[in-house]
Design a protein around this motif. Sequence first.
Motif, short mmCIF file in Angstrom:
data_model
loop_
_atom_site.label_atom_id
_atom_site.label_comp_id
_atom_site.label_asym_id
_atom_site.label_seq_id
_atom_site.Cartn_x
_atom_site.Cartn_y
_atom_site.Cartn_z
N THR A 61 35.57 23.94 37.72
CA THR A 61 36.03 25.10 38.49
C THR A 61 36.27 26.24 37.51
O THR A 61 36.25 26.04 36.29
CB THR A 61 37.31 24.76 39.28
OG1 THR A 61 38.18 24.06 38.41
CG2 THR A 61 37.01 23.91 40.50
N LEU A 62 36.52 27.42 38.05
CA LEU A 62 36.50 28.62 37.20
C LEU A 62 37.49 28.56 36.03
O LEU A 62 37.12 28.77 34.87
CB LEU A 62 36.74 29.85 38.09
CG LEU A 62 37.01 31.19 37.44
CD1 LEU A 62 36.00 31.55 36.38
CD2 LEU A 62 37.03 32.28 38.49
N THR A 63 38.76 28.30 36.32
CA THR A 63 39.75 28.36 35.24
C THR A 63 39.46 27.28 34.18
O THR A 63 39.61 27.52 32.98
CB THR A 63 41.18 28.23 35.80
OG1 THR A 63 41.35 29.17 36.85
CG2 THR A 63 42.22 28.48 34.73
N PHE A 103 43.45 38.85 36.72
CA PHE A 103 43.86 37.80 37.65
C PHE A 103 44.81 36.85 36.92
O PHE A 103 44.56 36.47 35.78
CB PHE A 103 42.61 37.05 38.14
CG PHE A 103 42.89 36.17 39.31
CD1 PHE A 103 42.87 36.71 40.60
CD2 PHE A 103 43.18 34.83 39.14
CE1 PHE A 103 43.15 35.90 41.69
CE2 PHE A 103 43.46 34.02 40.23
CZ PHE A 103 43.45 34.55 41.51
N SER A 106 45.41 33.76 36.76
CA SER A 106 44.91 32.53 36.13
C SER A 106 44.24 32.85 34.78
O SER A 106 44.37 32.09 33.82
CB SER A 106 43.92 31.82 37.06
OG SER A 106 43.80 30.48 36.71
N ASP A 107 43.55 33.98 34.71
CA ASP A 107 42.92 34.39 33.44
C ASP A 107 43.99 34.66 32.39
O ASP A 107 43.86 34.31 31.23
CB ASP A 107 42.08 35.66 33.64
CG ASP A 107 40.88 35.42 34.55
OD1 ASP A 107 41.00 34.59 35.46
OD2 ASP A 107 39.84 36.05 34.34
N ASP A 156 34.62 37.23 33.53
CA ASP A 156 35.03 36.50 34.73
C ASP A 156 34.32 37.19 35.90
O ASP A 156 34.64 38.33 36.24
CB ASP A 156 36.56 36.58 34.89
CG ASP A 156 37.03 35.94 36.19
OD1 ASP A 156 36.21 35.78 37.12
OD2 ASP A 156 38.23 35.62 36.29
N ALA A 216 34.15 36.17 39.11
CA ALA A 216 34.57 35.63 40.40
C ALA A 216 34.21 36.58 41.55
O ALA A 216 33.75 36.15 42.60
CB ALA A 216 36.07 35.37 40.40
N HIS A 217 34.42 37.90 41.33
CA HIS A 217 34.20 38.86 42.42
C HIS A 217 32.87 39.60 42.28
O HIS A 217 32.61 40.54 43.03
CB HIS A 217 35.36 39.86 42.48
CG HIS A 217 36.64 39.19 42.87
ND1 HIS A 217 37.13 39.22 44.15
CD2 HIS A 217 37.49 38.39 42.17
CE1 HIS A 217 38.24 38.51 44.22
NE2 HIS A 217 38.48 38.00 43.02
N CYS A 250 33.44 31.51 40.20
CA CYS A 250 33.59 30.47 41.22
C CYS A 250 32.49 30.67 42.26
O CYS A 250 31.97 31.77 42.40
CB CYS A 250 34.97 30.55 41.86
SG CYS A 250 35.39 32.18 42.45
N TYR A 310 32.95 29.86 45.55
CA TYR A 310 33.49 29.79 46.92
C TYR A 310 33.74 31.14 47.56
O TYR A 310 34.12 31.20 48.72
CB TYR A 310 34.79 28.96 46.96
CG TYR A 310 35.84 29.31 45.95
CD1 TYR A 310 36.63 30.44 46.09
CD2 TYR A 310 36.07 28.49 44.84
CE1 TYR A 310 37.59 30.76 45.16
CE2 TYR A 310 37.04 28.79 43.90
CZ TYR A 310 37.79 29.93 44.07
OH TYR A 310 38.75 30.24 43.13
N LYS A 311 33.53 32.23 46.81
CA LYS A 311 33.75 33.56 47.41
C LYS A 311 32.42 34.02 48.02
O LYS A 311 32.03 33.52 49.07
CB LYS A 311 34.27 34.53 46.37
CG LYS A 311 35.63 34.12 45.78
CD LYS A 311 36.09 35.14 44.78
CE LYS A 311 37.31 34.70 44.01
NZ LYS A 311 38.52 34.68 44.83
#
Length: 425
Positions: free
Chosen positions: A102-104, A131, A133-134, A215, A217-218, A238, A240-241
């Motif tokens: 997973t991403l993190t 973010f 988590s980063d 990163d 993610a977006h 990730c 899942y977005k």
Amino acid sequence: MDELLTDARRRDETDELSGFRDRFWIPHGRDGEQAYFCGHSLGLQPKAAESAVRDELSTWRERAVGGHFEGDPAWMHLSEYLSERLAEFTGALPGEVVVMNTLTVNLHLMMVSFFRPSDQRRKILIEKNAFPSDRYAVVSQLKFHGLDPARNLVEFEAQRDGLIDEESIEAWLAEHGREVALVLWPGVQYISGQAFDLRRIATAARKAGARIGFDLAHAAGNLPLSLHDSGCDFACWCNYKYLNGGPGAVAGCFVHQRHHGASLPRFEGWWGNDEDSRFRMADTFSPAAGAAAWQQSTPPILSMAPLKASLELFREAGMERLRAKSVAMTAWLQQEVESRFHRTLQIITPSEPRRRGCQLSLRVRDGREYGRSLFRFLERRGVICDWREPDVIRVAPVPLYNRYEDIFRLISSIHDWCESERSSC
Ligand SMILES: Cc1ncc(COP(=O)(O)O)c(C=O)c1O
């Protein structure tokens, strides 16, 4: 509002990608289908996801261990198959992408290889609104290396309205970059929706002698990307977005070709061993070619199946057509918000299409209380957006499944809220 609805319907009728919506499950609220604008958090479920998972369950039931070797693709090659598909959408060479973890977790694995502080270079540069988590990941990496985060974590401040110009990053790196070991930067900033010029940032970081990771993610599935050409060392995202791989879906990771086969430190596991010798169970690790060498464990097949279904849709639709629709939809949303609600809402996302993906972030001018009231009103109307403290509503029209009519519902609901709560817009 009647004219706006007519306009929205006309736009939907002439949209060549409109048929893709029927291949997703659209969530329902009290009054029917929701206008779902949360693809920036969790993409919708492709209808083909269920059968994709069921197929893997049948393979497990009927072939058990044989599933590793038989099937299309066999479990042994599913990760490779998905990695190749993802490489197409991210502008990577086939061996540069791997689907794992997973991403993190992947950020940490990448930092094991690419955050190698020395006496002269120990700092990590992130943006101030990174973010969480980063931030947690880089702080814990600094501590892991015995470094004090208070002295070695640099958080780049946004200049105005939460935005950061690439020139200011370049200037900062030119002046201070000699102390920086790693730059970790977003492709699209998750609150403001600002998209960055990855190549410019990667070039500036490398010129300063620092490693650079993104990163995404977006950004992944939202914007066309050219990861190889950007020159970054690594990137993580990730699925899942915008990539609709399902909650907690297995993630994507990019390692630039120039690092393949290099003797970088790496946390290793048997799945990163070259496939030809993996089952010889040797004492020494023989890395697979490319990013695949960073894999550690047996891939999670049931988590990969929905992603496989979703990537087929992306392939059919084509990133170029998706982006063209996305630019048009977001521009229409911007135009309607600005012309109708400029006294109530401020768009903090940049207005130039090249500096954003599909998301617009709307700051509620009169603050949190009004903002929460609007957000709850939208929810009751089945218009699903996302709230970021203290006063931002994030809206993401996703070209694969959103319609212009969804945007109409958002606009007309904001209008009704303004009329009922404030008696004007
Ligand atoms: C920008 C960004 N980075 C990191 C993460 C953390 O992702 P994960 O929980 O998959 O590790 C997220 C999750 O939404 C995110 O939006």
